[in-house]
Scaffold this motif. Sequence first.
Motif, PDB file in Angstrom:
ATOM      1  N   ARG A 102       0.829  -1.211   0.000  1.00  0.00           N
ATOM      2  CA  ARG A 102       0.000   0.000   0.000  1.00  0.00           C
ATOM      3  C   ARG A 102       0.869   1.270   0.000  1.00  0.00           C
ATOM      4  O   ARG A 102       0.539   2.270  -0.647  1.00  0.00           O
ATOM      5  CB  ARG A 102      -0.920  -0.013   1.223  1.00  0.00           C
ATOM      6  CG  ARG A 102      -1.905   1.095   1.167  1.00  0.00           C
ATOM      7  CD  ARG A 102      -3.109   0.926   2.034  1.00  0.00           C
ATOM      8  NE  ARG A 102      -3.765   2.216   2.068  1.00  0.00           N
ATOM      9  CZ  ARG A 102      -3.700   3.049   3.089  1.00  0.00           C
ATOM     10  NH1 ARG A 102      -3.076   2.709   4.187  1.00  0.00           N
ATOM     11  NH2 ARG A 102      -4.294   4.230   3.022  1.00  0.00           N
ATOM     12  N   ASP A 103       2.001   1.221   0.723  1.00  0.00           N
ATOM     13  CA  ASP A 103       2.919   2.369   0.711  1.00  0.00           C
ATOM     14  C   ASP A 103       3.386   2.633  -0.725  1.00  0.00           C
ATOM     15  O   ASP A 103       3.441   3.784  -1.164  1.00  0.00           O
ATOM     16  CB  ASP A 103       4.154   2.083   1.587  1.00  0.00           C
ATOM     17  CG  ASP A 103       3.806   1.929   3.060  1.00  0.00           C
ATOM     18  OD1 ASP A 103       2.914   2.649   3.531  1.00  0.00           O
ATOM     19  OD2 ASP A 103       4.438   1.082   3.720  1.00  0.00           O
ATOM     20  N   VAL A 104       3.714   1.540  -1.433  1.00  0.00           N
ATOM     21  CA  VAL A 104       4.213   1.697  -2.810  1.00  0.00           C
ATOM     22  C   VAL A 104       3.094   2.227  -3.709  1.00  0.00           C
ATOM     23  O   VAL A 104       3.294   3.154  -4.500  1.00  0.00           O
ATOM     24  CB  VAL A 104       4.755   0.348  -3.352  1.00  0.00           C
ATOM     25  CG1 VAL A 104       5.327   0.531  -4.747  1.00  0.00           C
ATOM     26  CG2 VAL A 104       5.820  -0.208  -2.424  1.00  0.00           C
ATOM     27  N   GLN A 105       1.916   1.661  -3.550  1.00  0.00           N
ATOM     28  CA  GLN A 105       0.767   2.108  -4.356  1.00  0.00           C
ATOM     29  C   GLN A 105       0.514   3.613  -4.155  1.00  0.00           C
ATOM     30  O   GLN A 105       0.428   4.377  -5.128  1.00  0.00           O
ATOM     31  CB  GLN A 105      -0.482   1.325  -3.940  1.00  0.00           C
ATOM     32  CG  GLN A 105      -1.782   1.914  -4.505  1.00  0.00           C
ATOM     33  CD  GLN A 105      -2.994   1.501  -3.688  1.00  0.00           C
ATOM     34  OE1 GLN A 105      -3.580   0.477  -3.991  1.00  0.00           O
ATOM     35  NE2 GLN A 105      -3.359   2.277  -2.675  1.00  0.00           N
ATOM     36  N   ASP A 106       0.419   4.041  -2.889  1.00  0.00           N
ATOM     37  CA  ASP A 106       0.102   5.446  -2.608  1.00  0.00           C
ATOM     38  C   ASP A 106       1.213   6.381  -3.104  1.00  0.00           C
ATOM     39  O   ASP A 106       0.944   7.469  -3.622  1.00  0.00           O
ATOM     40  CB  ASP A 106      -0.136   5.659  -1.106  1.00  0.00           C
ATOM     41  CG  ASP A 106      -1.403   4.950  -0.645  1.00  0.00           C
ATOM     42  OD1 ASP A 106      -2.167   4.485  -1.515  1.00  0.00           O
ATOM     43  OD2 ASP A 106      -1.621   4.840   0.576  1.00  0.00           O
ATOM     44  N   SER A 107       2.462   5.927  -2.927  1.00  0.00           N
ATOM     45  CA  SER A 107       3.580   6.778  -3.364  1.00  0.00           C
ATOM     46  C   SER A 107       3.576   6.930  -4.881  1.00  0.00           C
ATOM     47  O   SER A 107       3.748   8.044  -5.408  1.00  0.00           O
ATOM     48  CB  SER A 107       4.913   6.167  -2.927  1.00  0.00           C
ATOM     49  OG  SER A 107       4.959   6.032  -1.544  1.00  0.00           O
ATOM     50  N   LEU A 108       3.388   5.815  -5.592  1.00  0.00           N
ATOM     51  CA  LEU A 108       3.432   5.887  -7.057  1.00  0.00           C
ATOM     52  C   LEU A 108       2.236   6.663  -7.610  1.00  0.00           C
ATOM     53  O   LEU A 108       2.367   7.393  -8.599  1.00  0.00           O
ATOM     54  CB  LEU A 108       3.474   4.481  -7.659  1.00  0.00           C
ATOM     55  CG  LEU A 108       4.752   3.691  -7.370  1.00  0.00           C
ATOM     56  CD1 LEU A 108       4.726   2.339  -8.080  1.00  0.00           C
ATOM     57  CD2 LEU A 108       5.993   4.463  -7.795  1.00  0.00           C
ATOM     58  N   ASN A 109       1.084   6.530  -6.965  1.00  0.00           N
ATOM     59  CA  ASN A 109      -0.086   7.283  -7.443  1.00  0.00           C
ATOM     60  C   ASN A 109       0.085   8.782  -7.208  1.00  0.00           C
ATOM     61  O   ASN A 109      -0.336   9.600  -8.017  1.00  0.00           O
ATOM     62  CB  ASN A 109      -1.365   6.773  -6.769  1.00  0.00           C
ATOM     63  CG  ASN A 109      -1.801   5.460  -7.381  1.00  0.00           C
ATOM     64  OD1 ASN A 109      -1.404   5.132  -8.514  1.00  0.00           O
ATOM     65  ND2 ASN A 109      -2.589   4.684  -6.662  1.00  0.00           N
ATOM     66  N   ARG A 110       0.728   9.120  -6.090  1.00  0.00           N
ATOM     67  CA  ARG A 110       0.990  10.557  -5.861  1.00  0.00           C
ATOM     68  C   ARG A 110       1.983  11.069  -6.908  1.00  0.00           C
ATOM     69  O   ARG A 110       1.841  12.168  -7.432  1.00  0.00           O
ATOM     70  CB  ARG A 110       1.551  10.762  -4.451  1.00  0.00           C
ATOM     71  CG  ARG A 110       1.812  12.220  -4.152  1.00  0.00           C
ATOM     72  CD  ARG A 110       2.122  12.467  -2.692  1.00  0.00           C
ATOM     73  NE  ARG A 110       2.277  13.889  -2.464  1.00  0.00           N
ATOM     74  CZ  ARG A 110       3.420  14.539  -2.622  1.00  0.00           C
ATOM     75  NH1 ARG A 110       4.505  13.881  -2.989  1.00  0.00           N
ATOM     76  NH2 ARG A 110       3.488  15.844  -2.410  1.00  0.00           N
ATOM     77  N   TRP A 111       2.980  10.250  -7.211  1.00  0.00           N
ATOM     78  CA  TRP A 111       3.978  10.629  -8.236  1.00  0.00           C
ATOM     79  C   TRP A 111       3.268  10.893  -9.578  1.00  0.00           C
ATOM     80  O   TRP A 111       3.566  11.885 -10.264  1.00  0.00           O
ATOM     81  CB  TRP A 111       4.996   9.499  -8.367  1.00  0.00           C
ATOM     82  CG  TRP A 111       5.961   9.595  -9.508  1.00  0.00           C
ATOM     83  CD1 TRP A 111       6.948  10.524  -9.654  1.00  0.00           C
ATOM     84  CD2 TRP A 111       6.043   8.731 -10.642  1.00  0.00           C
ATOM     85  NE1 TRP A 111       7.646  10.279 -10.815  1.00  0.00           N
ATOM     86  CE2 TRP A 111       7.117   9.183 -11.441  1.00  0.00           C
ATOM     87  CE3 TRP A 111       5.342   7.614 -11.054  1.00  0.00           C
ATOM     88  CZ2 TRP A 111       7.484   8.554 -12.644  1.00  0.00           C
ATOM     89  CZ3 TRP A 111       5.708   6.983 -12.243  1.00  0.00           C
ATOM     90  CH2 TRP A 111       6.764   7.453 -13.023  1.00  0.00           C
ATOM     91  N   LEU A 112       2.294  10.050  -9.915  1.00  0.00           N
ATOM     92  CA  LEU A 112       1.552  10.258 -11.177  1.00  0.00           C
ATOM     93  C   LEU A 112       0.742  11.548 -11.113  1.00  0.00           C
ATOM     94  O   LEU A 112       0.671  12.297 -12.092  1.00  0.00           O
ATOM     95  CB  LEU A 112       0.622   9.070 -11.446  1.00  0.00           C
ATOM     96  CG  LEU A 112       1.299   7.777 -11.883  1.00  0.00           C
ATOM     97  CD1 LEU A 112       0.271   6.663 -12.061  1.00  0.00           C
ATOM     98  CD2 LEU A 112       2.069   7.973 -13.193  1.00  0.00           C
ATOM     99  N   SER A 113       0.133  11.823  -9.945  1.00  0.00           N
ATOM    100  CA  SER A 113      -0.671  13.047  -9.830  1.00  0.00           C
ATOM    101  C   SER A 113       0.183  14.290 -10.017  1.00  0.00           C
ATOM    102  O   SER A 113      -0.289  15.310 -10.526  1.00  0.00           O
ATOM    103  CB  SER A 113      -1.307  13.141  -8.442  1.00  0.00           C
ATOM    104  OG  SER A 113      -2.134  12.057  -8.234  1.00  0.00           O
TER     105      SER A 113
END
Lengths: 488, 299
Positions: A102-113
């Motif tokens: 979940r940490d990886v998911q949230d970090s990568l999604n923020r990076w995309l945003s």
Amino acid sequence: MRKVLLVILALFLFSSCSERKEEGNIFHVAITQEIPNLDIQGSSSRSTRDALLPAYDTPFVLSDDGSVIPLLVSAYSVEGDTLEMKISSGILFHDGSVMTPRDVQDSLNRWLSLNKNISDALGGARFHVDGESIMIGPVRGAGNLPYLMAVSPDPPVVMPSKVIEELEDEHLPVTKVIGTGMYELESFVPGKSVELVRSEHQNFDRKPAFESLVFESVPSPSMRRLGLESGRYDLISEVLPEDVPAFRANDKVKLHELSESESLVVVYNKESGVMGNEWMRKAFSLSLDREGILYSVFGPYGTTLDTSYMGMGDFYNGEDPYGRRDLEEAEKILEENGYSGESVRILVPDMMNMEDGAYTIKRNLEEAGINAEVMVRDWVSFLSLRSSSDSYDVFLSAYESVPLPLLRQYLVPGYPGGFDDGGYLEKLYSAEDEESLKEVWKDAERYFFSTIPFSVIGHYGTIYASSVDIDGLDFSSGRIDFSSIRRI
Amino acid sequence: MKRKILVVVLSFILTSFIVFSLSSSIEGNAGYALLGDDASDEALSAVEDVLGINRPFPIRYLSFLYSFFTLSWGRTIDGELVFDAISNSFHVTLALSMSSFLIALSIGVLFSLLDSSVKRPRFIFTVSYAFFSSIPSFVLAIVFVIAGVSLGYKVPSFQVDGLDALSIPSLVLGILLSFQISRNISFHMRKERSSFYNTGMVSRGLGDLGISIALLKPAIYSSLPVIVESFATLLSGSAVMEGMFSLPGIGSLVVSAALRRDVPLLSTILMLVSLAISVLYILVDVLSGVLDRRRGDAR
């Protein structure tokens, strides 16, 4: 009177009781720019990346031979248009917590945003957790995504989900630095310095030699130079051209001329004003003495006279019909199209000698019969003005080296000045592999050369200087690798 | 009395309005300072909402005024408490100002003793005053740093040396200020020399240096307003040295806040500096009044 003096003296002595640090274990870097915030995911500032990357890791990195290596990912696969990444187990954050999918998911999604060009390329898709894996799909060019994550100038670093959840809005900069990297944040003085210390929790058996890394903003070039020569700083970034001869003659200093091709670019305001006319942009481009402009900004060191968008790398095309100086042709275009003497407003930031480049452009234009004025602004004013289409006609800016066209900052829909991409961005986003990407880019670059939304003046490589006492400095990936450096 | 209080309150509100208007009118959006050059419209809009910079000016001003007077100074654009940002920088500026002031006072007193004792050649003093009044602080600082480096010292760094990094900046500011103080004390000493009091001392057999030492105390008293004023100048004028030596003091904070369009931080610091300087000037007025009365009594 005596009492007053005694009180002043006592206060002074009290305030002078400060701690000195042992220098042997500190790697001390003098940087040119201020570090604006602690958010490495959304900042394109080189100083932020240099200073904060040692605190983080990314899912993928590039090897010395340029291939993609999984780091925070133990395995990955691309099936059709879906990318699946299995997260490495037992990776510890600086606070001792274990990294979760979940940490990886949230970090990568923020990076995309925060990175619109990559988000657009993926058609707005987001990562999601699937057991111990992270998946994204269906997306165009899923196979290119690991490479994009390894080379993005705004790195997709992984941080705990709680750091992101604490933000009022995901677009706001993070205020805590908790990563999986070798060093953790000790102190941040906005605009002045960042200090990192070796983390207790070392992943991947890394053994960094220095106990702490200090990045200090030293705007004065003389202080940076004297600091390096006196042994105070171990490394200084962005060496000025005028300092190069002195450093070359100094046997205590080592120069590092990076081979990457950063670009000096004129961006035209196509949305309003005189530069909205294609003929005016052609006349403008033909008026430019690119060699003279490069010299005025960078001096005689580290520049390449080349007008291609991607520098001298694999994507080089180099058939810009308006990338030469031809005053007669420029005057002819102006006459044929009835140029009536409108002044061209050249907006430029007051950094890196770029204002000198703007004044050279002004002289070039006047030689071709084009009236021009230069607007020198500080960084924040520059960024604010260029977002308003009635405030300028062209702006001069520097762009860092990127390995893929879709990472070019000015090739993003909605970029200041606006541009007609001729449908090529969509084709670039959809390219399945490197070869097809190169083919699409060749046509795209030809299209841009004919419509001239931007004029590349040339390319340059950043120059660093270090003390000869420091061994293992490696800039091959365009970033400083702090795992291998040591004092000899 | 009521009228005086009203004037003070009104002038403070006027100052706050001018300070806030000027801070707010600097071209550029704080969102770009925070997010950098590839900030998306969504990110900028989010920052503007959180920082409240898209609210109408009167509301922002009244909110600032309320926060300032209730001592809840809000947050910087980085999210740090304005109070913390200021207090973390204040001790650096205070230490720099005080050490410079002590150096200035010591050199100033010694130089004025020499100036008033030596009759010829006077031009040495005149040239010294002219030279140190005109030399920019950063030039003197770079000369000191080059000299230090050639002697084997390292360039000072606050991150490593702590407050020891203030040595060269304090020396530079202290030397430059010492000549201003010295000129003033010397002026008062020369004035006193021609008085009846001096004639009495000569008749008691005191030499030039002895007379100068005897005249020093009254001359320092007479120069006190200028000395206090010079401390106020130090408090507000150390930004150049702080910037050059990367010292995290109030001067650097003001420059950084202006460059980052951090209106709450910039306005609060300017208000506090204005308040501190006003207090110092009131002190100067009170001191001048007391000294004038003492002189009158002595005569």
